[in-house]
Design an enzyme around this catalytic site. Structure first.
Site: not given
Ligand code: FAD
Length: 488
Positions: A278, A281, A309, A344, A362, A385
């Site tokens: 993690e 990431w 959108w 998360n 987003w 996002w």
């Protein structure tokens, strides 16, 4: 008397594992630590409200630690290049050291400082310490940046141990005269109307607070894999704001968990590997931001530029206020508002709800997170996002739409998380806690809920919204491979 060295503190608000500080201390002259508040140089991504609150307290903590070592933090406001050049002239400093930051405008700011200082005959030394491996050094077989996480992380691991962390200096030599400093209050980082009570009770910004958080988490690391997706359990580290502000470094964490690396069982359990992954990431997000610096504004996958959108201010406001009628979504957004942080799994669910159920871009979600998160990080927020929006690196495919009820039933099985953050539903029994609109009038009455008054009906029907999202996806063109920027 040797000339002083300036240490320009940026997102590295700590004393330990700080190569720029240690290099200055080892130069055998006085050291002048300085922090420059220059939000204009961060453009659209100047620190948001919650981050500014954190910054205020982290700077105060850093100054306290410096004073314990005979030093202090000088605070200035203004463009970094001019401020550093003026401070060097004022103090007679011949060298400035600092840590790299990886956000596009922070890099531009540092380039400006380098040019101005060099022109003034002042030496500049720059150090990497916020990541395990410097961006530009982890590339695929063709010398290009990775856009998929697993091979990226394998390549990171194949590089072996990251540099060992450095100790904090025991003393920091002071100049005979301190340059003038603004008082912390002059930076106006704290909110004018005090909305930060929830943040104060949830967090202790600063290096000591980071290590308390780590000491609290380290004995529980064995439960990480099993519990990390459960927002109702305290299974994750909550180190993200400390990492973001550089109060603790990933390599300190890496070496800490691996310190028993000779003993197989201690340093390499699946839980430890999972936790480090993690952290990987975070690493991935920062490397991507360096290679693709346009991504805070534009999708990595350019076909999403034309995604249709919706403009939906009413839906956006219901989402921001935690009034969507979907309890897990509302719990997450209320937790965010109250504490500046969100779990998360819940970030993934609320982000999916915004971009797929409400069809809101987003980018609008990223902006809200930016202002409200204490860990708001341009690299991780953009990654998260664009992952949710299906338009980033290694993203969730857009056609895979999270069902906010099923996610809630799986990851908050007893409804404890929802009961904490949506107290008006707290008396609702488990079968309905995540879908109150399906409860009978008698169940709702027994739980003291008047649906539509005490708690909203769902603002959108999930099955209908899913079809609408898939229809929108079908209208955009086919993928094109994004072109990378040159590394640092
Ligand atoms: P742990 O599970 O204890 O993980 C340890 C550390 O690893 C974290 O502190 C963080 O630095 C890093 N990490 C963990 N998961 C991720 C991830 N998915 N991506 C990148 N790094 C990760 N994280 C931020 O730090 N800042 C953000 O602005 C941010 N915005 C996000 C927006 C969205 C839409 C999503 C889905 C995720 C976002 N994340 C962000 C990633 C992640 O949610 C948080 O890092 C994590 O929840 C922090 O909690 P923790 O410290 O307990 O994590």
């Amino acid at each position: 008397m040797p000339s002083p060295t300036l240490v320009w503190f940026r997102n590295d608000l700590r004393l330990a594992d700080h190569p720029a500080l240690l290099a200055a201390v080892e130069r055998d002259g006085p050291v002048v630590p300085v922090y420059i508040w220059s939000p204009e140089e961060e453009g659209a991504w100047k620190p948001g409200g919650a981050s500014q609150w954190w910054l205020h307290h982290s700077l105060a903590a850093l100054d306290r630690s410096m004073r314990e070592r005979g030093s202090r933090l000088t605070l200035r406001r203004g463009p970094a290049a001019e401020t550093l050049t003026a401070l060097a002239a004022e103090t007679g400093a011949r060298t400035v050291t600092w840590s790299h930051r990886y956000e596009p405008l922070a890099r531009e700011q540092a380039r400006g400082a380098l040019t101005a200082l060099t022109a003034a005959g002042i030496a500049c030394e720059r150090y990497h310490s916020a990541l395990l491996h410097p961006p530009g050094q982890v590339l695929n077989g063709s010398g290009k940046p990775f856009q998929v996480f697993t091979p990226f992380w394998k390549a990171c691991c194949a590089r072996g141990k990251p540099e060992p962390p450095l100790p904090a200096p025991e003393t920091i030599p002071a100049p005979s005269d301190w340059p003038g400093s603004l008082p912390l209050s002059a930076l106006e980082l704290e909110p004018k109307v005090d909305w930060a009570g929830g943040l104060r009770s949830a967090w202790e910004p600063g290096e000591a607070g980071a290590w308390k958080r780590w000491s609290d988490f380290a004995p529980r690391i064995g439960g990480y894999s099993a519990g990390r997706d459960r927002p109702d359990l305290p299974a994750t580290s909550r180190l993200s704001p400390h990492l973001h502000h550089g109060e603790i470094t990933p390599r300190q964490i890496w070496h800490h968990v691996r310190k028993n690396t000779n003993r197989e069982s201690a340093g390499h359990t699946p839980e430890v590997e999972h936790f480090l992954r993690e952290i990987g990431w975070r690493e991935f997000g920062h490397h991507l931001l360096v290679h693709f610096p346009h991504t805070p504004e534009f999708p990595l996958r350019s076909e999403y530029d034309s995604f249709p959108w919706e403009r939906d201010p009413v839906g956006m406001q219901a989402w921001q206020r935690g009034q969507t009628g979907y309890p897990l979504v509302d719990a997450g957004l209320r937790e965010l508002w109250a504490t500046g942080w969100m779990h998360n799994r819940v970030r993934m669910v609320v982000a999916s709800f915004l971009v797929k159920d409400l069809l809101i871009s987003w980018h609008e979600g990223a902006r809200w997170f930016w202002d409200t998160l204490v860990d708001a990080s341009l690299a991780n927020n953009t990654l998260g996002w664009q992952w949710a929006g299906g338009c980033g690196a290694d993203a969730a495919p857009y056609f895979r739409v999270f069902n906010p009820v099923l996610q809630a039933e799986k990851f908050d099985p007893d409804g404890a998380y929802v009961r904490q953050w949506v107290p008006e539903l707290s008396r609702l029994p488990v079968p309905w806690i995540h879908r109150p609109w399906t409860a009978s009038p008698s169940v709702l009455q027994a739980a003291g809920i008047n649906l539509g008054i005490d708690y909203p009906h769902p603002i959108v029907d999930h099955a209908w919204a899913r079809d609408r999202a898939l229809g929108a996806l079908a209208r955009i063109s086919k993928p094109e491979a994004p072109a990378p920027e040159a590394p640092l």
